[in-house]
Design an enzyme around this catalytic site. Structure first.
Site, mmCIF file in Angstrom:
data_model
loop_
_atom_site.group_PDB
_atom_site.id
_atom_site.type_symbol
_atom_site.label_atom_id
_atom_site.label_comp_id
_atom_site.label_asym_id
_atom_site.label_seq_id
_atom_site.Cartn_x
_atom_site.Cartn_y
_atom_site.Cartn_z
ATOM 1 N N ASN A 63 0.863 -1.184 0.000
ATOM 2 C CA ASN A 63 0.000 0.000 0.000
ATOM 3 C C ASN A 63 0.897 1.230 0.000
ATOM 4 O O ASN A 63 1.462 1.587 1.027
ATOM 5 C CB ASN A 63 -0.891 -0.039 1.261
ATOM 6 C CG ASN A 63 -1.749 1.201 1.412
ATOM 7 O OD1 ASN A 63 -1.842 2.014 0.495
ATOM 8 N ND2 ASN A 63 -2.377 1.360 2.575
ATOM 9 N N TRP A 64 1.022 1.845 -1.166
ATOM 10 C CA TRP A 64 1.980 2.956 -1.302
ATOM 11 C C TRP A 64 1.428 4.271 -0.761
ATOM 12 O O TRP A 64 2.129 5.279 -0.745
ATOM 13 C CB TRP A 64 2.401 3.099 -2.773
ATOM 14 C CG TRP A 64 3.152 1.903 -3.286
ATOM 15 C CD1 TRP A 64 3.547 0.812 -2.543
ATOM 16 C CD2 TRP A 64 3.623 1.659 -4.616
ATOM 17 N NE1 TRP A 64 4.225 -0.081 -3.341
ATOM 18 C CE2 TRP A 64 4.283 0.413 -4.620
ATOM 19 C CE3 TRP A 64 3.544 2.381 -5.812
ATOM 20 C CZ2 TRP A 64 4.863 -0.131 -5.771
ATOM 21 C CZ3 TRP A 64 4.112 1.841 -6.961
ATOM 22 C CH2 TRP A 64 4.773 0.604 -6.938
ATOM 23 N N LYS A 65 0.170 4.288 -0.404
ATOM 24 C CA LYS A 65 -0.484 5.478 0.174
ATOM 25 C C LYS A 65 -0.216 6.717 -0.707
ATOM 26 O O LYS A 65 -0.063 6.580 -1.917
ATOM 27 C CB LYS A 65 -0.039 5.682 1.619
ATOM 28 C CG LYS A 65 -0.257 4.412 2.467
ATOM 29 C CD LYS A 65 -0.078 4.628 3.942
ATOM 30 C CE LYS A 65 -0.279 3.308 4.684
ATOM 31 N NZ LYS A 65 -0.162 3.429 6.126
ATOM 32 N N HIS A 87 -9.596 1.350 4.915
ATOM 33 C CA HIS A 87 -8.319 1.493 5.627
ATOM 34 C C HIS A 87 -8.535 2.444 6.813
ATOM 35 O O HIS A 87 -9.303 3.410 6.697
ATOM 36 C CB HIS A 87 -7.246 2.042 4.679
ATOM 37 C CG HIS A 87 -5.875 2.001 5.290
ATOM 38 N ND1 HIS A 87 -5.454 2.918 6.221
ATOM 39 C CD2 HIS A 87 -4.863 1.119 5.145
ATOM 40 C CE1 HIS A 87 -4.223 2.611 6.608
ATOM 41 N NE2 HIS A 87 -3.847 1.515 5.965
ATOM 42 N N GLU A 103 -6.914 4.786 7.952
ATOM 43 C CA GLU A 103 -6.664 6.201 7.677
ATOM 44 C C GLU A 103 -7.872 6.844 7.003
ATOM 45 O O GLU A 103 -8.199 8.003 7.239
ATOM 46 C CB GLU A 103 -5.396 6.334 6.804
ATOM 47 C CG GLU A 103 -4.142 6.083 7.631
ATOM 48 C CD GLU A 103 -2.980 5.500 6.849
ATOM 49 O OE1 GLU A 103 -2.979 5.555 5.611
ATOM 50 O OE2 GLU A 103 -2.054 4.970 7.507
ATOM 51 N N GLU A 125 -5.451 -4.976 10.734
ATOM 52 C CA GLU A 125 -4.475 -3.914 10.954
ATOM 53 C C GLU A 125 -4.822 -3.161 12.238
ATOM 54 O O GLU A 125 -5.563 -2.162 12.192
ATOM 55 C CB GLU A 125 -4.479 -2.935 9.780
ATOM 56 C CG GLU A 125 -4.116 -3.564 8.454
ATOM 57 C CD GLU A 125 -3.525 -2.542 7.496
ATOM 58 O OE1 GLU A 125 -2.399 -2.751 7.052
ATOM 59 O OE2 GLU A 125 -4.184 -1.522 7.223
ATOM 60 N N GLY A 131 2.273 2.006 11.103
ATOM 61 C CA GLY A 131 3.244 3.100 11.028
ATOM 62 C C GLY A 131 3.916 3.445 12.341
ATOM 63 O O GLY A 131 4.544 4.496 12.461
ATOM 64 N N SER A 149 3.312 -2.147 10.610
ATOM 65 C CA SER A 149 4.755 -2.166 10.879
ATOM 66 C C SER A 149 5.433 -3.467 10.462
ATOM 67 O O SER A 149 6.346 -3.947 11.130
ATOM 68 C CB SER A 149 5.027 -1.855 12.360
ATOM 69 O OG SER A 149 4.595 -0.552 12.679
ATOM 70 N N GLY A 204 2.869 -1.139 4.372
ATOM 71 C CA GLY A 204 2.815 0.276 4.025
ATOM 72 C C GLY A 204 4.228 0.820 3.847
ATOM 73 O O GLY A 204 4.834 0.702 2.783
ATOM 74 N N GLY A 205 4.786 1.372 4.912
ATOM 75 C CA GLY A 205 6.091 2.051 4.867
ATOM 76 C C GLY A 205 7.192 1.267 4.166
ATOM 77 O O GLY A 205 7.939 1.818 3.352
HETATM 78 P P1 PGA Z 1 2.744 0.283 7.804
HETATM 79 O O1 PGA Z 1 1.303 0.531 7.141
HETATM 80 O O2 PGA Z 1 3.283 -0.982 7.176
HETATM 81 O O3 PGA Z 1 3.538 1.493 7.426
HETATM 82 O O4 PGA Z 1 2.535 0.127 9.269
HETATM 83 C C1 PGA Z 1 0.409 -0.534 6.931
HETATM 84 C C2 PGA Z 1 -0.888 0.000 6.381
HETATM 85 O O5 PGA Z 1 -1.282 1.111 6.748
HETATM 86 O O6 PGA Z 1 -1.536 -0.672 5.584
#
Ligand code: PGA
Length: 258
Positions: free
Chosen positions: A7-9, A94, A96, A166, A172, A211, A232-233
Site C-alpha cells: 500500500n503505497w499510500k 483502511h 486512515e 491492521e 506506522g 509495521s 505500508g512504509g
Molecule cells: P505500515 O502501514 O506498514 O507502514 O505500518 C500498513 C498499512 O497502513 O496498511
C-alpha cells in the site's frame, strides 16, 4: 498461496511509482516460489504502473473506490474507471480513511458490495484501537466491524474476499502486533466471517498489516493462520520491498516442500 500487498499510500509520483514497480518485477524475475503480489499506487500512477506489470504475475490494486456508479461525486473514482485500468484488488476501509474521510462501517459495506459486483477482490481493513486492546475488547470490536461490513453480502462461487487485520496501534508505529496476537485474531476473523458467509470459508483470506518490515515479515508469514501481509512504509522503499519479497519467497518455498 501467500499474498503480499504493498500500500503505497500518498507517497510517490508517477516516475517513482514506475521505478518501484520495475524493481518489484526484477525481484521476482526467474524465481520459482513467488507469492501473489499486489501493488497499490496512487490513482495518478495506475495507468503507467499497469504498463510496467502487464506481462508479469504482479497485480494492481486501488487504495479506495467509490460505491457510486457515476455522476456528481467530485474527486471520487468509480469501479468502471478502475476496471479500465485492469485493477483487480481494492483496499476498503483502511483505518486512515475511516479516520480522515469518515468511512463508517456502512460506507465500507456499500463499497464492498460494489467491489464484488464489479469483479474486484475487496481487501477489507479492520482492527482495533489501542484503548480497545488495553481494555480486552479487541475481539468484540473486530467482530462488529466484520458483521457490519458483510451485512446483506453473499459471496459467489468464484469470488474471493480478503481481510487485512491492521490494529491501529501497529500501523506506522514501528510497534507490530506479536505473532501470537495475530494468530489469535486471524482465527477469530475466520470464524466470524465463516458464520456470516456460510460455506464460503475457502474463499476468504486473512492478511496482517501494521509495521511489517524485512526483519519481521518471515515470522508472520510462516504462520498457517496468516494468508498474507499488507505492507505500508516498507513497501515504498525498494531495498526494503525487495527484502520483504525475498523473505516471502522463502516462506512460499518452505510451504511448497512441506
Ligand atoms: P505500515 O502501514 O506498514 O507502514 O505500518 C500498513 C498499512 O497502513 O496498511
Amino acid at each position: 498461496m501467500k499474498t503480499l500487498i504493498g500500500n503505497w499510500k500518498m507517497n510517490l509520483g508517477v516516475r517513482e511509482s514506475v521505478a518501484l514497480a520495475r524493481g518489484v518485477i526484477y525481484a521476482i524475475r526467474g524465481k520459482k516460489f513467488v507469492p501473489e503480489i499486489v501493488i497499490c499506487p496512487s490513482f495518478t500512477a495506475l495507468s503507467e504502473v499497469r504498463k510496467v506489470i502487464a506481462r508479469s504475475s504482479v497485480s494492481l490494486g486501488a487504495q479506495t473506490m467509490s460505491s457510486e456508479d457515476k455522476g456528481a461525486y467530485t474527486g471520487e473514482i468509480s469501479a468502471r474507471q478502475l476496471q479500465e485500468l485492469s485493477v483487480s484488488h481494492v483496499i476498503i476501509g483502511h483505518s486512515e480513511r475511516r479516520a480522515n474521510q469518515c468511512e463508517t462501517d456502512a460506507v465500507v459495506r456499500a463499497k464492498t458490495k460494489k467491489a464484488l459486483e464489479s469483479g474486484f477482490i475487496p481487501v477489507i481493513c479492520i482492527g482495533e484501537e489501542k484503548e480497545a486492546r488495553e481494555a480486552g475488547n479487541e475481539l468484540a470490536v473486530v467482530q462488529e466491524q466484520i458483521t457490519n461490513a458483510l451485512k446483506g453480502i453473499s459471496l459467489g462461487h468464484e469470488q474471493t474476499l480478503l481481510f487485512a487485520y491492521e490494529p491501529l496501534w501497529a500501523i506506522g508505529s514501528g510497534n507490530p502486533a506479536t505473532s501470537q496476537q495475530v494468530v489469535e485474531m486471524h482465527a477469530h476473523i475466520r470464524a466470524v466471517a465463516q458464520e456470516l458467509l456460510e460455506g464460503r470459508e475457502t474463499q476468504i483470506k486473512v492478511l496482517y498489516g501494521g509495521s511489517v518490515n524485512p526483519e519481521n515479515v518471515y515470522g508472520f508469514l510462516r504462520e498457517q493462520e496468516v494468508d498474507g501481509i499488507l505492507v505500508g512504509g516498507a513497501s515504498i522503499k525498494l531495498s526494503q520491498m525487495r527484502e520483504v519479497i525475498s523473505q516471502a519467497m522463502d516462506v512460499v518455498e518452505s510451504y511448497s516442500t512441506k
